[in-house]
Design a protein around this motif. Structure first.
Motif, short mmCIF file in Angstrom:
data_model
loop_
_atom_site.label_atom_id
_atom_site.label_comp_id
_atom_site.label_asym_id
_atom_site.label_seq_id
_atom_site.Cartn_x
_atom_site.Cartn_y
_atom_site.Cartn_z
N ASP A 12 0.83 -1.20 0.00
CA ASP A 12 0.00 0.00 0.00
C ASP A 12 0.87 1.26 0.00
N ALA A 13 1.90 1.28 0.83
CA ALA A 13 2.79 2.45 0.89
C ALA A 13 3.50 2.67 -0.44
N ALA A 15 2.48 1.66 -3.47
CA ALA A 15 1.50 2.06 -4.47
C ALA A 15 1.15 3.54 -4.34
N LYS A 16 0.94 4.00 -3.12
CA LYS A 16 0.61 5.42 -2.91
C LYS A 16 1.78 6.31 -3.31
N ASN A 17 3.00 5.89 -2.99
CA ASN A 17 4.18 6.67 -3.33
C ASN A 17 4.33 6.76 -4.85
N ALA A 19 2.01 6.34 -7.12
CA ALA A 19 0.89 7.10 -7.67
C ALA A 19 1.16 8.59 -7.53
N GLY A 20 1.71 9.00 -6.41
CA GLY A 20 2.05 10.41 -6.20
C GLY A 20 3.09 10.90 -7.19
#
Length: 81
Positions: A12-13, A15-17, A19-20
């Motif tokens: 999750d971390a 993927a969010k990174n 995506a940002g």
């Protein structure tokens, strides 16, 4: 063994990174013509993680990076007990 909850938090971390990073084209300004790499590192209370994402129009660039990493892992890993 890595617990499922820990693996899910790491994924999750990451993927969010990623995506940002992907949301801003300015992160990709002035890239080399044929090769791009991204490195992220993080940690929580239990351990650390890192990811390397590499893109190249030349497959040999990616293969060479993987070989370099595998060599580093082989040299850095403590002997099996």
């Amino acid at each position: 063994m890595i617990e499922a909850d820990d693996a899910a938090r790491v994924a999750d971390a990451l993927a969010k990174n990623l995506a940002g990073v992907a949301m801003s084209k300015s992160n990709f300004a002035r890239l080399p013509d044929r090769y791009w790499g991204y490195y992220a590192r993080g940690h929580d209370g239990k351990g650390k993680f890192a990811v390397i994402v590499t893109y190249s129009e030349n497959e040999a660039d990616v293969d060479e990076l993987i070989k370099m990493y595998e060599g580093w892992v082989a040299k850095s890993r403590p002997p099996a007990r």
